[in-house]
Design a protein around this motif. Sequence first.
Motif, PDB file in Angstrom:
ATOM      1  N   GLU A 284       0.837  -1.202   0.000  1.00  0.00           N
ATOM      2  CA  GLU A 284       0.000   0.000   0.000  1.00  0.00           C
ATOM      3  C   GLU A 284       0.872   1.252   0.000  1.00  0.00           C
ATOM      4  OE1 GLU A 284      -2.479   1.140   3.270  1.00  0.00           O
ATOM      5  OE2 GLU A 284      -0.928   0.862   4.789  1.00  0.00           O
ATOM      6  N   ILE A 285       0.286   2.318  -0.537  1.00  0.00           N
ATOM      7  CA  ILE A 285       0.869   3.650  -0.383  1.00  0.00           C
ATOM      8  C   ILE A 285      -0.025   4.389   0.602  1.00  0.00           C
ATOM      9  CG2 ILE A 285       1.425   5.841  -1.516  1.00  0.00           C
ATOM     10  CD1 ILE A 285       1.852   4.277  -4.129  1.00  0.00           C
ATOM     11  N   LEU A 286       0.540   4.715   1.755  1.00  0.00           N
ATOM     12  CA  LEU A 286      -0.193   5.477   2.766  1.00  0.00           C
ATOM     13  C   LEU A 286       0.278   6.927   2.690  1.00  0.00           C
ATOM     14  CD1 LEU A 286      -2.101   5.742   5.182  1.00  0.00           C
ATOM     15  CD2 LEU A 286      -0.237   5.019   6.660  1.00  0.00           C
ATOM     16  N   GLY A 287      -0.611   7.813   2.283  1.00  0.00           N
ATOM     17  CA  GLY A 287      -0.266   9.229   2.157  1.00  0.00           C
ATOM     18  C   GLY A 287      -0.549   9.977   3.446  1.00  0.00           C
ATOM     19  N   ILE A 288       0.343  10.897   3.795  1.00  0.00           N
ATOM     20  CA  ILE A 288       0.102  11.779   4.942  1.00  0.00           C
ATOM     21  C   ILE A 288      -0.110  13.186   4.405  1.00  0.00           C
ATOM     22  CG2 ILE A 288       1.059  12.791   7.048  1.00  0.00           C
ATOM     23  CD1 ILE A 288       2.412  10.229   7.665  1.00  0.00           C
ATOM     24  N   ALA A 289      -1.324  13.706   4.605  1.00  0.00           N
ATOM     25  CA  ALA A 289      -1.667  15.054   4.154  1.00  0.00           C
ATOM     26  C   ALA A 289      -1.688  15.986   5.353  1.00  0.00           C
ATOM     27  CB  ALA A 289      -3.039  15.047   3.477  1.00  0.00           C
ATOM     28  N   LEU A 423       9.532   2.309   2.092  1.00  0.00           N
ATOM     29  CA  LEU A 423      10.137   3.484   1.456  1.00  0.00           C
ATOM     30  C   LEU A 423       9.382   4.720   1.933  1.00  0.00           C
ATOM     31  CD1 LEU A 423      12.080   4.786  -0.597  1.00  0.00           C
ATOM     32  CD2 LEU A 423      10.313   4.485  -2.333  1.00  0.00           C
ATOM     33  N   ILE A 424      10.103   5.599   2.622  1.00  0.00           N
ATOM     34  CA  ILE A 424       9.510   6.873   3.031  1.00  0.00           C
ATOM     35  C   ILE A 424       9.820   7.888   1.940  1.00  0.00           C
ATOM     36  CG2 ILE A 424       9.565   8.729   4.733  1.00  0.00           C
ATOM     37  CD1 ILE A 424      10.292   6.589   6.792  1.00  0.00           C
ATOM     38  N   ALA A 425       8.776   8.462   1.374  1.00  0.00           N
ATOM     39  CA  ALA A 425       8.938   9.427   0.279  1.00  0.00           C
ATOM     40  C   ALA A 425       8.398  10.770   0.750  1.00  0.00           C
ATOM     41  CB  ALA A 425       8.198   8.944  -0.962  1.00  0.00           C
ATOM     42  N   ALA A 426       9.307  11.672   1.113  1.00  0.00           N
ATOM     43  CA  ALA A 426       8.909  12.993   1.614  1.00  0.00           C
ATOM     44  C   ALA A 426       9.090  14.014   0.503  1.00  0.00           C
ATOM     45  CB  ALA A 426       9.748  13.375   2.833  1.00  0.00           C
ATOM     46  N   LEU A 456       4.049   8.086   2.052  1.00  0.00           N
ATOM     47  CA  LEU A 456       4.194   9.292   1.223  1.00  0.00           C
ATOM     48  C   LEU A 456       3.786  10.522   2.017  1.00  0.00           C
ATOM     49  CD1 LEU A 456       4.423  10.752  -1.615  1.00  0.00           C
ATOM     50  CD2 LEU A 456       2.007  10.182  -1.913  1.00  0.00           C
ATOM     51  N   ILE A 457       4.708  11.472   2.160  1.00  0.00           N
ATOM     52  CA  ILE A 457       4.389  12.752   2.806  1.00  0.00           C
ATOM     53  C   ILE A 457       4.528  13.825   1.732  1.00  0.00           C
ATOM     54  CG2 ILE A 457       5.054  14.452   4.554  1.00  0.00           C
ATOM     55  CD1 ILE A 457       6.115  10.927   5.083  1.00  0.00           C
ATOM     56  N   SER A 458       3.445  14.542   1.464  1.00  0.00           N
ATOM     57  CA  SER A 458       3.483  15.552   0.399  1.00  0.00           C
ATOM     58  C   SER A 458       2.522  16.688   0.736  1.00  0.00           C
ATOM     59  CB  SER A 458       3.089  14.918  -0.933  1.00  0.00           C
ATOM     60  OG  SER A 458       3.047  15.886  -1.957  1.00  0.00           O
TER      61      SER A 458
END
Length: 509
Positions: A284-289, A423-426, A456-458
């Motif tokens: 999964e890709i868990l996004g942090i908004a 994978l942390i993607a900031a 994913l943090i974006s």
Amino acid sequence: MKGITKKFGDFVANDSIDLTVHKGEIHALLGENGAGKTTLMNVLYGLYMPTEGNIFIKGDKVEVTSPNVAIEKGIGMVHQHFMLIDTFTVVENIILGMETTIKKGSWDTKCIDIERATKEVEKLSKKYSLHVDPKAKIQDISVGMQQRVEILKALYRGADILILDEPTAVLTPQEVEELIQIIKNLTKQGKTIIIITHKLKEIKQAADYCTIIRRGKKINTVKVSNVTEENLAEMMVGRQVSFAVDKKDIEKGEVVLNIDNIIIKDNRKLNAVNGLSLKVHRGEILGIAGVDGNGQSEFLEGITGLRPIESGKVVLNGENIVNTSPRHIMKKGMCNIPEDRQKRGLILDFSIAENMILEIYDKEPFSKNGRLNHKNIEEHARKLIGKFDVRPQNEKQAVGALSGGNQQKVIIAREVTNDPDVLIAAQPTRGLDVGAIEFVHKYLVEQRDNGKAVLLISFELDEILNLSDRIAVIYNGKIVDILDRKDANEKKLGYLMAGGGVENGRKEA
């Protein structure tokens, strides 16, 4: 600018480019990462001398031999990476190099007339609706405010033509809206703005004209109102670009990262992360908004071993990794695309090849018995440069000399190739053009499809909505709600990001 060519050895960064900009207009300079946009503007600002070609200002041919000459001619530039001294105040940064002094005391002592400078800065700030506190220290103000300081610095020096290099790359959506309003205010007051960018939506919102550069050559100059975002993207990249993310439905797997009630303090010893809990699954890709400043940076630093965690657990592959070293965390299966590529992601004086193996330099085939194998290191880099389209394609090039977007590609190539479980993607596409964004999104989805977990943090809501399977909203250092992608939209996320619904508690991760 007429027939501007700029060569670095055999490499042609600008190939006979013409650029015409009229007084009072907002002119966008659009191109892929490494297309030569910043180089062209560095020629205009006097940081580089052109190999060929001429510059005319108000019809007069000028030799812009240095930034001082550019400033005299009314040209100012705000660089992508700000040039401010953190420990100085706003006003001290603005007047640096142009200080006025007054006589003080009976010994002919001269000191800087800060009072007068403060009044001038306040006057300029009010005139252009920049709303900057002259007495604040740079280290205590937001990135968006620092950018306003850079704009004020140029205006203080009398700039009529203002060059903004990737001005929205580090801004939150709210700050982007404010910046666009500031730019429009500046042109109403007679200023001329050149924006280097590859954000198509912002070109459509703000620019009057747009010049497109591809691989160092001018493709076209268009009136922005006459073209679509798709037209601009195709001219920039040279092919059709898909704005949709191709993502199939898959079953998420086991929990690979379990964050339980962590507390992390900021530099002022206040709780920036305040009891945050989250579970991230394989596949999964868990996004942090969230709005910038709600604990995202401290959270990232805490779980990657760069900042102490006061309490709580971070369980990665069954082991509590709280307050262990970054190297140990990497070995346990977590890799990180950091939000600040220059501070956290790269060693700027090292070559591309050396940066590609920063985390695995001690392993074969890159070293043996403590000796580096440069042949294997460079061969590894050449493969990744080709696969990830890093420009220029020279593994020995110092990474500090690359454009911001190509620096980002180096980091992404390294981290994805390390094959992490998490994978942390900031801000993974910060400063990238649409072609490169499409490319990065493909790789993040590929990680997820291969059973990896992506956190994913974006600040880009479009990116969060396009990529995420689930979306967690952070506010005041806590996760206030977690939504399935199918239940989320910009309006709902915006409400939660502003603190709406906090009193209702939150869903379990």
